[in-house]
Scaffold this motif. Structure first.
Motif, PDB file in Angstrom:
ATOM      1  N   ARG A  49      61.007 100.440  44.714  1.00 53.75           N
ATOM      2  CA  ARG A  49      60.238 100.607  43.482  1.00 53.75           C
ATOM      3  C   ARG A  49      61.100 100.364  42.248  1.00 53.75           C
ATOM      4  O   ARG A  49      60.638  99.816  41.247  1.00 53.75           O
ATOM      5  N   GLY A  52      61.419  96.745  41.896  1.00 52.22           N
ATOM      6  CA  GLY A  52      60.162  96.188  41.423  1.00 52.22           C
ATOM      7  C   GLY A  52      59.834  96.562  39.980  1.00 52.22           C
ATOM      8  O   GLY A  52      58.836  96.119  39.439  1.00 52.22           O
ATOM      9  N   ILE A  54      59.063  99.546  38.674  1.00 50.00           N
ATOM     10  CA  ILE A  54      58.090 100.592  38.389  1.00 50.00           C
ATOM     11  C   ILE A  54      58.662 101.985  38.633  1.00 50.00           C
ATOM     12  O   ILE A  54      57.952 102.971  38.661  1.00 50.00           O
ATOM     13  N   ASP A  55      59.964 102.038  38.867  1.00 54.87           N
ATOM     14  CA  ASP A  55      60.656 103.318  38.865  1.00 54.87           C
ATOM     15  C   ASP A  55      62.010 103.022  38.224  1.00 54.87           C
ATOM     16  O   ASP A  55      62.405 101.862  38.148  1.00 54.87           O
ATOM     17  N   SER A  69      57.863  90.761  43.172  1.00 53.28           N
ATOM     18  CA  SER A  69      56.453  91.125  43.369  1.00 53.28           C
ATOM     19  C   SER A  69      56.307  92.625  43.149  1.00 53.28           C
ATOM     20  O   SER A  69      57.296  93.327  42.983  1.00 53.28           O
ATOM     21  N   TRP A  70      55.060  93.096  43.143  1.00 52.16           N
ATOM     22  CA  TRP A  70      54.871  94.549  43.169  1.00 52.16           C
ATOM     23  C   TRP A  70      55.227  95.025  44.571  1.00 52.16           C
ATOM     24  O   TRP A  70      55.129  94.257  45.529  1.00 52.16           O
ATOM     25  N   ALA A  75      50.979 102.727  50.462  1.00 51.88           N
ATOM     26  CA  ALA A  75      50.412 103.542  49.391  1.00 51.88           C
ATOM     27  C   ALA A  75      49.404 102.774  48.561  1.00 51.88           C
ATOM     28  O   ALA A  75      48.595 103.357  47.871  1.00 51.88           O
ATOM     29  N   GLY A  77      48.591 100.681  45.547  1.00 47.25           N
ATOM     30  CA  GLY A  77      48.765  99.956  44.298  1.00 47.25           C
ATOM     31  C   GLY A  77      47.429  99.396  43.882  1.00 47.25           C
ATOM     32  O   GLY A  77      47.324  98.552  43.019  1.00 47.25           O
ATOM     33  N   PHE A  78      46.408  99.914  44.530  1.00 45.78           N
ATOM     34  CA  PHE A  78      45.053  99.506  44.174  1.00 45.78           C
ATOM     35  C   PHE A  78      44.308 100.702  43.617  1.00 45.78           C
ATOM     36  O   PHE A  78      44.532 101.835  44.035  1.00 45.78           O
ATOM     37  N   GLN A  79      43.398 100.412  42.707  1.00 43.89           N
ATOM     38  CA  GLN A  79      42.571 101.459  42.132  1.00 43.89           C
ATOM     39  C   GLN A  79      41.413 101.733  43.079  1.00 43.89           C
ATOM     40  O   GLN A  79      40.621 100.829  43.372  1.00 43.89           O
ATOM     41  N   SER A  81      38.547 103.184  42.994  1.00 41.04           N
ATOM     42  CA  SER A  81      37.136 103.047  42.644  1.00 41.04           C
ATOM     43  C   SER A  81      36.721 101.588  42.492  1.00 41.04           C
ATOM     44  O   SER A  81      35.538 101.284  42.410  1.00 41.04           O
ATOM     45  N   MET A  82      37.706 100.666  42.462  1.00 41.32           N
ATOM     46  CA  MET A  82      37.364  99.259  42.323  1.00 41.32           C
ATOM     47  C   MET A  82      37.236  98.604  43.689  1.00 41.32           C
ATOM     48  O   MET A  82      37.869  99.009  44.650  1.00 41.32           O
ATOM     49  N   ASN A  87      39.833  94.264  42.331  1.00 37.54           N
ATOM     50  CA  ASN A  87      41.281  94.434  42.299  1.00 37.54           C
ATOM     51  C   ASN A  87      42.000  93.093  42.274  1.00 37.54           C
ATOM     52  O   ASN A  87      42.988  92.921  41.561  1.00 37.54           O
ATOM     53  N   VAL A  91      44.510  91.911  39.214  1.00 39.00           N
ATOM     54  CA  VAL A  91      45.910  91.513  39.355  1.00 39.00           C
ATOM     55  C   VAL A  91      46.113  90.083  38.843  1.00 39.00           C
ATOM     56  O   VAL A  91      47.094  89.791  38.149  1.00 39.00           O
TER      57      VAL A  91
ATOM     58  N   ALA B  94      47.196 104.334  39.573  1.00 41.43           N
ATOM     59  CA  ALA B  94      47.453 103.357  40.635  1.00 41.43           C
ATOM     60  C   ALA B  94      47.853 102.003  40.060  1.00 41.43           C
ATOM     61  O   ALA B  94      48.578 101.243  40.697  1.00 41.43           O
ATOM     62  N   SER B  97      51.542 100.526  39.354  1.00 40.19           N
ATOM     63  CA  SER B  97      52.426  99.878  40.327  1.00 40.19           C
ATOM     64  C   SER B  97      52.641  98.405  39.994  1.00 40.19           C
ATOM     65  O   SER B  97      53.413  97.736  40.664  1.00 40.19           O
ATOM     66  N   ILE B 257      55.280 106.422  34.152  1.00 40.62           N
ATOM     67  CA  ILE B 257      55.102 105.366  35.162  1.00 40.62           C
ATOM     68  C   ILE B 257      55.540 105.853  36.536  1.00 40.62           C
ATOM     69  O   ILE B 257      54.848 105.657  37.527  1.00 40.62           O
ATOM     70  N   SER B 258      56.713 106.507  36.585  1.00 40.15           N
ATOM     71  CA  SER B 258      57.245 106.850  37.898  1.00 40.15           C
ATOM     72  C   SER B 258      56.687 108.160  38.430  1.00 40.15           C
ATOM     73  O   SER B 258      57.003 108.558  39.537  1.00 40.15           O
ATOM     74  N   ARG B 260      53.795 108.678  39.379  1.00 41.47           N
ATOM     75  CA  ARG B 260      52.691 108.430  40.304  1.00 41.47           C
ATOM     76  C   ARG B 260      53.056 108.812  41.734  1.00 41.47           C
ATOM     77  O   ARG B 260      54.180 108.858  42.123  1.00 41.47           O
TER      78      ARG B 260
END
Lengths: 221, 260
Positions: A49, A52, A54-55, A69-70, A75, A77-79, A81-82, A87, A91, B94, B97, B257-258, B260
């Motif tokens: 992460r 990538g 995002i951390d 890439s993501w 886990a 990485g998709f929402q 409710s969509m 999705n 993206v 979500a 990410s 962000i992190s 999550r």
């Protein structure tokens, strides 16, 4: 090239800091596929992460001029409710794709993922296998220098595993992978180099076999 | 993959988030369009009804339902901006990410949507007003637009600040939610400040919303004025939360962000 400069990453637990990486300096050379090994909770996913974007390390820096890439993982990485289609559109849009490209992406992901009617249903009812099919299929549509893959290759039924491995192989003509896996055959098959994450340190091996040997040793301790 | 400028990325992310939110809000079977005007419409009907039942017209020279509508439309715009912004991070977790998506993008998107929804609701109200022959003439159109825009930015400031603080202290969100309901009654929505006894007037003017609502009312209706509006007070209430919100956000962005 990916360079980790004095990277420290920890999580705070109620009474102590749990270090994932402590003052790590490491260079990961370009044009090589790297497998990442470590016990559960050692920090493999956190490392992915951070690569990538995002951390973030608590101190130090990760420097690279490559695109990543993501992190593709179980886990998601998709929402939830969509729908799958929404999705995919989302993206594509954040990557600035045109409407025509979005249509192409939808067609190719739909064809690759083989999830049928579920493509138009909310992600939250997907199984984890279906989620990774979608995530993986979508990632194939973009050009990254590195694909970041967290365990997803070992999910899905036999057919899909064969198919995704073939697709990945084709993709790897133009990009490299950073792969977390607990499956030694897959690591050996895909990666040349290896990283073992253990007790706050990461060890880089130019040969994946050496990494696997070290990992086995750690497991016997 | 070619590198894009950060503004190009920001733009694509906002568009993507916008389309996604619109789809979830106004998708089939969601009655989104209905809810967009329901809040304000309901309040106008209730209070206009109450008023005509219990009192004679205490505001000569204007149509009381129009007075209610202008205030409530603005109030609900503000309230929705705040409460939607407040929940923006957790609702989009979500999507963080993807490194292109920054938490503040979700707040900006929701802000834009709420402003557009309010605009839509206003147009519907104007249509209804015309049809039923209410007096909907505006005294000073530009000042009304300024007041509403400023009010929206005030909402953005409070929403951003609440969102950031609420990420780390959940109770804060709850407190803000609790304050929201009484605000409906102490924001000069069904009465003017001028009509209050002096002692109450002094207290109620501590509520920043009163100044915004009075600014709108005073510039909309020929018979009302803005003598109780303090632009300085409104400025402080906009600038300080905006500054603090951005300051805390910049410091906490990575944590959001992190987390999550």
């Amino acid at each position: 090239m990916i360079e980790l400069i004095n990277v420290t990453k920890f999580y705070k637990t109620s009474n102590a800091k749990k270090y994932v990486l402590k003052n790590v300096n490491q260079v990961i050379p370009s044009h090589i596929n790297v497998g990442i090994l470590g016990r559960n909770g050692a920090g493999k996913s956190t490392l992915l992460r951070m690569l990538g974007g995002i951390d973030f390390p608590n101190s130090g820096a990760i420097v690279s001029d490559k695109t990543f890439s993501w992190p593709m993982g179980l886990a998601g990485g998709f929402q939830g409710s969509m729908t799958g289609r929404q999705n995919v559109k989302f993206v594509c849009r954040i990557y600035g794709k045109s409407d025509i490209e979005i249509e192409q992406a939808i067609e190719s992901v739909k064809e690759f993922a083989e999830i049928g009617d579920y493509f138009d249903m909310p992600i939250k009812i997907y199984s984890s296998g279906m989620k990774s099919r979608l995530s993986f299929g979508l990632s194939l549509f973009f050009d990254f220098d590195y694909l970041i893959i967290d365990e997803t290759l070992s999910v899905g039924d036999k057919n899909f595993q064969v198919k995704s491995k073939a697709a990945l192989r084709k993709k790897m003509e133009n990009c490299n992978v950073l792969l977390v896996s607990h499956s030694m055959p897959i690591l050996k098959e895909i990666c040349q180099a290896g990283i073992v994450v253990h007790a706050g340190q990461m060890y880089y091996f130019e040969d994946i076999d050496d990494a696997i040997k070290t990992y086995d040793k750690i497991n016997k301790q | 993959m070619t590198k894009r400028s950060s503004f190009t990325i920001f733009k694509s992310v906002i568009i993507a988030l916008f389309l996604r939110e619109v789809q979830t809000r106004f998708g089939s079977q969601k009655l989104g369009y209905f809810w967009a005007i329901f809040d304000a419409m309901f309040m106008v009907l209730v209070f206009a009804g109450l008023k005509s039942a219990i009192a004679t017209n205490s505001m000569p020279g204007l149509d009381f339902p129009v007075f209610l509508a202008t205030g409530f439309l603005a109030f609900f715009m503000w309230k929705n901006i705040v409460s939607k912004s407040m929940a923006a991070f957790s609702a989009n977790m979500a999507l963080f990410s993807y490194k292109q998506v920054k938490p503040i993008d979700t707040i900006i998107t929701r802000f834009l949507i709420e402003v557009l929804v309010s605009l839509m609701a206003t147009i519907v109200f104007l249509g209804i007003g015309l049809y039923f022959d209410f007096d909907i003439n505006v005294k000073n159109f530009n000042m009304v637009i300024l007041a509403v825009t400023w009010f929206a930015i005030f909402g953005f400031a409070i929403g951003l600040l609440t969102a950031v603080i609420g990420t780390f202290y959940e109770t804060f969100n709850k407190i803000v939610n609790v304050i929201m309901t009484p605000l409906l009654f102490i924001s000069a929505l069904m009465y003017t400040v001028d009509s209050l006894p002096p002692i109450l007037r002094e207290i109620i003017l501590y509520n920043p919303l009163v100044h915004f609502i009075e600014m709108i009312h005073g510039n909309y209706f020929n018979t009302l004025n803005t003598e109780y509006v303090s632009y300085e007070y409104m400025f402080y209430w906009t600038f300080i939360p905006l500054y603090l919100g951005l300051y805390f956000y910049i410091r906490a962005e990575k944590k959001v962000i992190s987390s999550r």
